[in-house]
Design a protein around this motif. Sequence first.
Motif, PDB file in Angstrom:
ATOM      1  N   LEU A   2       0.822  -1.206   0.000  1.00  0.00           N
ATOM      2  CA  LEU A   2       0.000   0.000   0.000  1.00  0.00           C
ATOM      3  C   LEU A   2       0.855   1.255   0.000  1.00  0.00           C
ATOM      4  N   ASP A   3       2.017   1.186   0.671  1.00  0.00           N
ATOM      5  CA  ASP A   3       2.930   2.336   0.637  1.00  0.00           C
ATOM      6  C   ASP A   3       3.384   2.611  -0.791  1.00  0.00           C
ATOM      7  N   VAL A   5       1.786   1.824  -3.591  1.00  0.00           N
ATOM      8  CA  VAL A   5       0.649   2.367  -4.336  1.00  0.00           C
ATOM      9  C   VAL A   5       0.477   3.844  -4.000  1.00  0.00           C
ATOM     10  N   ALA A   6       0.579   4.183  -2.722  1.00  0.00           N
ATOM     11  CA  ALA A   6       0.434   5.581  -2.301  1.00  0.00           C
ATOM     12  C   ALA A   6       1.516   6.455  -2.928  1.00  0.00           C
ATOM     13  N   ARG A   7       2.755   5.955  -2.989  1.00  0.00           N
ATOM     14  CA  ARG A   7       3.848   6.740  -3.589  1.00  0.00           C
ATOM     15  C   ARG A   7       3.597   6.976  -5.081  1.00  0.00           C
ATOM     16  N   TYR A   9       0.726   6.926  -6.633  1.00  0.00           N
ATOM     17  CA  TYR A   9      -0.410   7.827  -6.800  1.00  0.00           C
ATOM     18  C   TYR A   9       0.009   9.268  -6.521  1.00  0.00           C
ATOM     19  N   ALA A  10       0.863   9.469  -5.530  1.00  0.00           N
ATOM     20  CA  ALA A  10       1.322  10.827  -5.215  1.00  0.00           C
ATOM     21  C   ALA A  10       2.142  11.415  -6.357  1.00  0.00           C
ATOM     22  N   ALA A  13      -0.693  10.812 -10.208  1.00  0.00           N
ATOM     23  CA  ALA A  13      -2.132  10.680  -9.986  1.00  0.00           C
ATOM     24  C   ALA A  13      -2.918  10.673 -11.292  1.00  0.00           C
TER      25      ALA A  13
END
Length: 93
Positions: A2-3, A5-7, A9-10, A13
């Motif tokens: 998840l980290d 994926v978050a990176r 997306y940041a 995006a």
Amino acid sequence: MLDGVARIYAREATKVTTNVQALADGLAKLSQPRAAGRSSGPELDPIAERLAKAIDRVHGGIGQAPKFPNCTILSLIWRGYRRPACRICATPW
């Protein structure tokens, strides 16, 4: 995971949103009923030829990731190969 994926997306995006929409559109298209039947005529030859050229001979699969087997694509390549007029037969393996 998840980290990661978050990176992504940041950083990207817009790209993620575009891919999500393309995936949703593709799934919606696949869920639509289609007419029965299976074509194996000459209109499939260029498609089968292009897919055959995209086979990754080192790592397997077609193209880049994902490398999961796709029975529909493999069936189409095989049907193209079986057609005498298709140029796949002349492709060196």
